[in-house]
Design an enzyme around this catalytic site. Structure first.
Site, PDB file in Angstrom:
ATOM      1  N   GLY A  43       0.829  -1.211   0.000  1.00 28.70           N
ATOM      2  CA  GLY A  43       0.000   0.000   0.000  1.00 28.70           C
ATOM      3  C   GLY A  43       0.860   1.256   0.000  1.00 28.70           C
ATOM      4  O   GLY A  43       0.672   2.173  -0.825  1.00 28.70           O
ATOM      5  N   ASN A 187      -0.718 -10.394 -10.969  1.00 29.34           N
ATOM      6  CA  ASN A 187       0.383 -10.910 -11.788  1.00 29.34           C
ATOM      7  C   ASN A 187      -0.049 -12.312 -12.232  1.00 29.34           C
ATOM      8  O   ASN A 187      -1.142 -12.778 -11.889  1.00 29.34           O
ATOM      9  CB  ASN A 187       1.732 -10.860 -11.052  1.00 29.34           C
ATOM     10  CG  ASN A 187       1.790 -11.773  -9.842  1.00 29.34           C
ATOM     11  OD1 ASN A 187       0.968 -12.676  -9.677  1.00 29.34           O
ATOM     12  ND2 ASN A 187       2.753 -11.541  -8.972  1.00 29.34           N
ATOM     13  N   GLY A 225       6.048  -9.562 -15.388  1.00 26.57           N
ATOM     14  CA  GLY A 225       7.468  -9.390 -15.094  1.00 26.57           C
ATOM     15  C   GLY A 225       8.218  -8.803 -16.283  1.00 26.57           C
ATOM     16  O   GLY A 225       7.754  -7.842 -16.905  1.00 26.57           O
ATOM     17  N   GLY A 228       6.403  -7.736 -19.580  1.00 26.41           N
ATOM     18  CA  GLY A 228       5.550  -6.553 -19.707  1.00 26.41           C
ATOM     19  C   GLY A 228       4.191  -6.783 -19.109  1.00 26.41           C
ATOM     20  O   GLY A 228       4.072  -7.348 -18.013  1.00 26.41           O
ATOM     21  N   ASP A 255       4.073  -2.736  -7.557  1.00 22.69           N
ATOM     22  CA  ASP A 255       3.491  -1.582  -6.860  1.00 22.69           C
ATOM     23  C   ASP A 255       3.705  -0.301  -7.664  1.00 22.69           C
ATOM     24  O   ASP A 255       2.821   0.552  -7.747  1.00 22.69           O
ATOM     25  CB  ASP A 255       4.127  -1.424  -5.473  1.00 22.69           C
ATOM     26  CG  ASP A 255       3.894  -2.652  -4.614  1.00 22.69           C
ATOM     27  OD1 ASP A 255       2.854  -3.305  -4.814  1.00 22.69           O
ATOM     28  OD2 ASP A 255       4.753  -2.970  -3.773  1.00 22.69           O
ATOM     29  N   GLY A 290      15.696  -1.650  -3.266  1.00 27.26           N
ATOM     30  CA  GLY A 290      14.656  -1.245  -2.323  1.00 27.26           C
ATOM     31  C   GLY A 290      13.315  -1.044  -2.998  1.00 27.26           C
ATOM     32  O   GLY A 290      13.214  -1.051  -4.227  1.00 27.26           O
TER      33      GLY A 290
HETATM   34  P1  ATP Z   1       6.424  -7.518  -7.159  1.00 21.97           P
HETATM   35  O1  ATP Z   1       5.598  -8.512  -6.379  1.00 21.97           O
HETATM   36  O2  ATP Z   1       7.885  -7.808  -7.157  1.00 21.97           O
HETATM   37  O3  ATP Z   1       6.088  -6.111  -6.852  1.00 21.97           O
HETATM   38  P2  ATP Z   1       4.729  -8.295  -9.382  1.00 21.97           P
HETATM   39  O4  ATP Z   1       4.854  -9.778  -9.523  1.00 21.97           O
HETATM   40  O5  ATP Z   1       3.505  -7.750  -8.794  1.00 21.97           O
HETATM   41  O6  ATP Z   1       6.016  -7.686  -8.699  1.00 21.97           O
HETATM   42  P3  ATP Z   1       5.741  -8.023 -12.052  1.00 21.97           P
HETATM   43  O7  ATP Z   1       4.861  -8.614 -13.073  1.00 21.97           O
HETATM   44  O8  ATP Z   1       6.950  -8.811 -11.662  1.00 21.97           O
HETATM   45  O9  ATP Z   1       4.838  -7.620 -10.811  1.00 21.97           O
HETATM   46  O10 ATP Z   1       6.273  -6.592 -12.517  1.00 21.97           O
HETATM   47  C1  ATP Z   1       5.413  -5.496 -12.743  1.00 21.97           C
HETATM   48  C2  ATP Z   1       5.889  -4.737 -13.956  1.00 21.97           C
HETATM   49  O11 ATP Z   1       7.233  -4.267 -13.719  1.00 21.97           O
HETATM   50  C3  ATP Z   1       5.971  -5.580 -15.228  1.00 21.97           C
HETATM   51  O12 ATP Z   1       4.724  -5.607 -15.903  1.00 21.97           O
HETATM   52  C4  ATP Z   1       7.071  -4.858 -15.997  1.00 21.97           C
HETATM   53  O13 ATP Z   1       6.533  -3.784 -16.728  1.00 21.97           O
HETATM   54  C5  ATP Z   1       7.996  -4.322 -14.897  1.00 21.97           C
HETATM   55  N1  ATP Z   1       9.127  -5.249 -14.705  1.00 21.97           N
HETATM   56  C6  ATP Z   1       9.234  -6.248 -13.790  1.00 21.97           C
HETATM   57  N2  ATP Z   1      10.390  -6.925 -13.950  1.00 21.97           N
HETATM   58  C7  ATP Z   1      11.034  -6.336 -14.963  1.00 21.97           C
HETATM   59  C8  ATP Z   1      12.298  -6.564 -15.637  1.00 21.97           C
HETATM   60  N3  ATP Z   1      13.120  -7.553 -15.251  1.00 21.97           N
HETATM   61  N4  ATP Z   1      12.633  -5.739 -16.652  1.00 21.97           N
HETATM   62  C9  ATP Z   1      11.825  -4.725 -17.049  1.00 21.97           C
HETATM   63  N5  ATP Z   1      10.638  -4.457 -16.479  1.00 21.97           N
HETATM   64  C10 ATP Z   1      10.240  -5.248 -15.462  1.00 21.97           C
HETATM   65  O1  RIB Z   2       5.424  -5.577  -3.324  1.00 26.09           O
HETATM   66  C1  RIB Z   2       6.599  -5.451  -2.564  1.00 26.09           C
HETATM   67  C2  RIB Z   2       6.262  -5.323  -1.109  1.00 26.09           C
HETATM   68  O2  RIB Z   2       5.659  -6.519  -0.668  1.00 26.09           O
HETATM   69  C3  RIB Z   2       7.455  -5.125  -0.219  1.00 26.09           C
HETATM   70  O3  RIB Z   2       7.783  -3.776  -0.045  1.00 26.09           O
HETATM   71  C4  RIB Z   2       7.062  -5.849   1.063  1.00 26.09           C
HETATM   72  O4  RIB Z   2       6.923  -5.012   2.155  1.00 26.09           O
HETATM   73  C5  RIB Z   2       5.751  -6.581   0.738  1.00 26.09           C
HETATM   74  O5  RIB Z   2       4.659  -5.902   1.222  1.00 26.09           O
END
Ligand code: ATP
Ligand code: RIB
Length: 312
Positions: A43, A187, A225, A228, A255, A290
């Site tokens: 959040g 995701n 990821g 895209g 986020d 971070g």
């Molecule tokens: P997290 O839980 O780590 O916050 P998530 O699983 O919710 O991530 P992801 O699908 O991994 O979300 O990533 C969100 C967006 O960030 C992707 O749609 C992409 O645009 C960008 N992104 C993530 N990883 C990469 C990468 N290795 N290179 C470029 N862009 C990335």
């Molecule tokens: O999405 C990343 C976040 O997930 C981290 O900052 C961690 O605190 C968890 O909430």
């Protein structure tokens, strides 16, 4: 262009991060490389993103009465998030996330939610004056599910646009809760859990997205990821490839995507343009370590777009 406040309701955690060449298997101990502490929580990360990109953002969340809580609060203030409805719990500690980041920048996270689980409907009700002014609500699942359902219902009652980032998915979420969202942003693995289907390829992802549209959601936007993101609507799909970068730490990429997307949509941008912008912001964030510390400012994003000659 609307400048109505954006409301983010959700978690706030102190992230304790170890960089390690790989993530240990159960029962295994590995010697890591370095340790750092960063302000996080889905959040709060989303609220900071909106604010750093120029939005007027209110955050409703709960911290403990401890030093991590004080640091997390200061960081929100420093980044311009309005914290009139950030409250403190006297008994529970601030939320903590233990994070391991591997050499590819991928992570593994365990959260001890602490005070986040004390965020109740009364905390949301107290914010009614701002709910009446706000245009959009962005919410995730790192707080009690009853609070999520209540917040979405209240937002719907007062005609806010609602965006649900269903992360993390702990159990199957009720259809009733999903149907309160205008846009849902899972995701890939969250989409699998929500629809209880195995997703082998993009065709399966589109089919699963369409299943969620039947609940009354207008758009299902699936982050993939480094590939895209794909938006699934009633009549069309929108695919936006990720930008090419060398990732250092992907924590919070989702986020940043959610915060940037919400900001641009609430400013009246088309969904496709908002997705393009959000993909760039998230891509920049994975090149820095971070969660909140990796979020780019609007100026940094604009400079990047200009330097790379990207069309948005
Ligand atoms: P997290 O839980 O780590 O916050 P998530 O699983 O919710 O991530 P992801 O699908 O991994 O979300 O990533 C969100 C967006 O960030 C992707 O749609 C992409 O645009 C960008 N992104 C993530 N990883 C990469 C990468 N290795 N290179 C470029 N862009 C990335
Ligand atoms: O999405 C990343 C976040 O997930 C981290 O900052 C961690 O605190 C968890 O909430």
């Amino acid at each position: 262009m609307s400048n109505r406040p954006i409301l983010v309701i959700g978690s706030i955690n102190m992230d304790l991060v170890i960089k390690s060449s790989f993530i240990p298997k159960p029962g295994e101990t590995v010697i890591g490389e370095s340790f750092y502490r960063a302000c996080g929580g889905k959040g709060a990360n989303q609220a900071v993103t909106i604010s750093k990109l120029g939005g007027n953002c209110y955050f409703i969340g709960k911290i403990g009465s401890d030093s991590f809580g004080a640091e997390l609060r200061e960081n929100l203030i420093k980044n311009g998030v309005i914290i009139d409805y950030l409250t403190e719990d006297d008994l529970e500690p601030s939320g903590i996330a233990f994070i391991i980041v591997d050499k590819k920048g991928e992570n593994s996270i365990v959260v001890a939610p602490g005070a986040n689980m004390k965020l109740k409907r009364e905390d949301v009700e107290r914010a009614l004056p701002i709910i009446l002014q706000a245009g959009t609500l962005l919410i995730q699942l790192e707080i009690p599910i009853e609070t999520v359902e209540f917040s979405l219902s209240l937002a719907k009652k007062y005609n806010l646009m609602t965006i649900l980032n269903p992360a993390p998915v702990r159990q199957r979420i009720d259809k009733e809760i999903i149907s309160l969202a205008d846009i849902i942003t899972p995701n890939r693995s969250e989409l699998e859990k929500i629809t209880e289907t195995e997703l082998k390829d993009d065709g399966d992802i589109i089919k699963a997205g369409k299943k969620i549209l039947e609940y009354g959601v207008k758009w299902v936007i699936v982050t993939l990821g480094s590939r895209g993101v794909i938006g699934i609507g009633k009549d069309r799909e929108i695919f936006i490839p990720a930008i090419e970068v060398s990732p250092i730490d992907t924590t919070g990429a989702g986020d940043v995507f959610n915060g940037a997307l919400t900001l641009r949509i609430s400013q009246g941008e088309s969904l496709e343009k908002a997705m393009r912008f959000a993909v760039i912001c998230a891509g920049i964030s994975v090149t820095r370590k971070g969660a909140q510390s990796s979020i780019p400012t609007l100026e940094e994003v604009n400079n990047f777009i200009e330097k790379e000659g990207i069309e948005v």
